[in-house]
Design a protein around this motif. Structure first.
Motif, mmCIF file in Angstrom:
data_model
loop_
_atom_site.group_PDB
_atom_site.id
_atom_site.type_symbol
_atom_site.label_atom_id
_atom_site.label_comp_id
_atom_site.label_asym_id
_atom_site.label_seq_id
_atom_site.Cartn_x
_atom_site.Cartn_y
_atom_site.Cartn_z
ATOM 1 N N ILE B 66 1.016 -1.300 -0.160
ATOM 2 C CA ILE B 66 -0.039 0.019 -0.123
ATOM 3 C C ILE B 66 0.943 1.287 -0.070
ATOM 4 O O ILE B 66 1.531 1.560 1.034
ATOM 5 C CB ILE B 66 -0.920 -0.062 1.165
ATOM 6 C CG1 ILE B 66 -1.928 -1.239 1.014
ATOM 7 C CG2 ILE B 66 -1.719 1.270 1.285
ATOM 8 C CD1 ILE B 66 -2.897 -1.344 1.990
ATOM 9 N N ASN B 70 -4.316 6.480 3.348
ATOM 10 C CA ASN B 70 -5.652 6.551 3.024
ATOM 11 C C ASN B 70 -6.646 7.593 3.592
ATOM 12 O O ASN B 70 -6.058 8.650 4.201
ATOM 13 C CB ASN B 70 -6.283 5.348 4.028
ATOM 14 C CG ASN B 70 -5.678 5.331 5.295
ATOM 15 O OD1 ASN B 70 -4.956 6.031 5.740
ATOM 16 N ND2 ASN B 70 -6.377 4.500 6.308
ATOM 17 N N TRP B 79 -11.535 0.058 -0.588
ATOM 18 C CA TRP B 79 -10.219 -0.552 -0.350
ATOM 19 C C TRP B 79 -10.325 -1.872 -0.056
ATOM 20 O O TRP B 79 -9.585 -2.754 -0.442
ATOM 21 C CB TRP B 79 -9.554 0.205 0.490
ATOM 22 C CG TRP B 79 -8.751 1.444 0.175
ATOM 23 C CD1 TRP B 79 -9.022 2.414 -0.949
ATOM 24 C CD2 TRP B 79 -7.587 2.212 0.480
ATOM 25 N NE1 TRP B 79 -8.172 3.312 -1.114
ATOM 26 C CE2 TRP B 79 -7.249 3.203 0.029
ATOM 27 C CE3 TRP B 79 -6.563 1.682 1.317
ATOM 28 C CZ2 TRP B 79 -5.981 3.909 0.047
ATOM 29 C CZ3 TRP B 79 -5.282 2.458 1.491
ATOM 30 C CH2 TRP B 79 -5.164 3.420 0.900
ATOM 31 N N SER B 95 1.535 -2.861 4.686
ATOM 32 C CA SER B 95 1.128 -1.509 4.895
ATOM 33 C C SER B 95 2.046 -0.788 5.847
ATOM 34 O O SER B 95 2.318 -1.248 6.909
ATOM 35 C CB SER B 95 -0.251 -1.747 5.405
ATOM 36 O OG SER B 95 -0.841 -0.464 5.640
#
Lengths: 333, 333
Positions: B66, B70, B79, B95
């Motif tokens: 990722i 966000n 997502w 992430s």
């Protein structure tokens, strides 16, 4: 947070030193404990009444505080049996041991069954903010040391006691396990997540009356390679107005670091001031607290007087001589 | 730890800046990614091949990274649907988001069902030791900043790249989320427990060949009230032989702290040296890395040349001019 009064658990302490947490509670908060609980083979004695758990509950005790180091890094079966008895008698339990109460299923289950609380003061129970750096009202004093374990907690507690005896508003702010058990609350700083260290210190020492002193318990040392980050967070989160330098003059190397010599008090003063001025340009080093336990009376007095002369600020051993001159210096600040 | 090659997830990035993690991976480890994955409405484009999850797996991809922030502090339903598709196609997921993958039950369950791994690089996965302070073999360089986010990671990566191009043994040592995603491992220092910060840095930079350079990613600043403890632990855990000062000359106050001015480079040099000499008396400040992105070419060059003249060490913007002169200075060290 931790309900008082306490019953102090001395367990099977090998000697008085093993029960130094209990000793600290008795010394600094003498009204907080109804008695002591000693197992067979306990070689520590605080001079408090020996009580069974039931007797302690009858005397008003709310919490059994584990005031002794455990042996061998485990909570033994013998201890567990006693701790369960204490829960059954109606006591909560508070502990600063590395081994957490909450990791002992038998204690957790029993506490849950009976509606009792287990307090592991070694780990944070709150979510702390990231430090804002915003200036707070009230005054703050931080003890900084040339090394770990040189008497920073003792110094802060002695200053608090002297201030309260003069009716100066003052609060000792605990940042370690023993301090938290002594005062019943605080921040276990060495167990806080890195990003939130300075914020936890801000949280511990909020806005206060202009003439109120927070006496912040120091931790580690700027000169201690293992823990200097914790000390740094105390300085920047605490925004001290006054620093007290703490030192133990007979130590041959930094605690746990045989390759590292202690800095001089002069070096500590200069370095601590540089770092503290970043958050409070008016900060001053107002006094020196020397742990002279390994010096005889004559050598101790010579050391204190030559140090005082060289550095130009009061140098005292608060254990031998009390904290009056440190408080005088803080009042003049 | 994180298996490569990667597919870079750009999600619904509002703009290129939102995808700066992915951009960093592409810039510094160009061989690590087989392509990019963009959702509808994505305004970022790294210029890599757009791939479906199946295409990426066919091209050898092992992990969906990722690479985008966000929105709104949540992992959206849109997502999640895509991330589940990725797991089903055969990819692990890595992430650095504040919102942890492991807190999303639907992802955890799916990964477990399929035998995939979820990596949250924001939290430590190892138990670190307490720092020993023992001197290690090999050479270490640490970037220290006048503030947060002034280019410390970029500087370290640029030096690593230049060193490797000269066949100098060098390893960039990541201490933050983006760095860890770029290099595939490291220590998420801001999430480490206070007592173990310096120890985690020692662990990250172990004994090495005498002519090997660890380029340690800096964090925070000694002058940043919120994060100075983290910086301190990097200095004392890293035991640097060389320091590079990092600065952004147009910044009006410390990041997130409107009441705090940045220190001068001279102040940072002097203070960082005092702290670093505690663990390595031979440490030297060898160069200055200036982020001149907000200056035009003429002003940037003027700033660099006057700084270099005043401080007597190379001052460069590695983004504009490369890190060659910093590496020259390190080689001479």
């Amino acid at each position: 947070m931790i309900k008082s009064p306490y019953l102090l658990f001395l367990g099977d302490a090998a000697d008085g030193l093993a029960a130094k947490v209990a000793q600290g509670i008795k010394d600094w908060r003498p009204d907080l404990s109804v008695g002591q609980y000693r197992m067979n083979g306990c070689n520590a004695d605080l001079g408090l009444s020996d009580m069974t758990f039931d007797q302690a509950v009858d005397a008003g005790a709310k919490t059994l505080v584990i005031g002794v180091a455990n042996r061998g890094g485990v909570i033994s079966a013998e201890w567990k049996a006693k701790l369960i008895e204490a829960l059954e008698a109606g006591l909560d339990i508070a502990s600063g041991l590395h081994n957490l109460l909450k990791d002992e299923k038998v204690l957790v289950d029993k506490a849950e069954e009976l509606g009792r609380s287990l307090f592991d003061v070694r780990i944070p129970t709150e979510a702390y903010p990231i430090a804002s750096g915003i200036k707070r009202t009230g005054k703050r004093c931080l003890a900084v040391g040339t090394d770990c374990s040189v008497g920073k907690m003792y110094t802060g507690l002695a200053i608090e006691k002297e201030m309260l005896s003069r009716n100066i508003k003052a609060t000792f702010r605990s940042t370690g396990q023993t301090g938290i058990l002594i005062t019943g609350n605080g921040v276990p700083l060495d167990a806080v997540i890195a990003d939130f260290m300075a914020g936890s210190v801000e949280h511990l020492t909020p806005d206060n009356d202009e003439n109120h002193w927070d006496l912040i318990e120091g931790q580690g040392s700027l000169y201690h390679a293992s823990y200097s980050g914790v000390t740094m967070a105390l300085i920047h989160g605490g925004q001290p107005d006054a620093l007290i330098l703490c030192h133990e003059p007979t130590r041959e190397h930094m605690r746990g670091l045989p390759d590292f010599k202690l800095p001089s008090l002069d070096e500590l003063r200069d370095t601590a001031l540089i770092m503290a001025k970043i958050v409070n340009p008016n900060v001053k080093v107002v006094g020196i607290s020397v742990n002279t336990q390994h010096l005889d009376e004559v050598s101790a007095n010579e050391y204190l007087s030559s140090t005082e002369q060289r550095m130009g600020i009061p140098a005292v051993d608060p254990f031998r001589h009390g904290a009056a001159r440190l408080v005088d210096a803080l009042e003049a600040c």
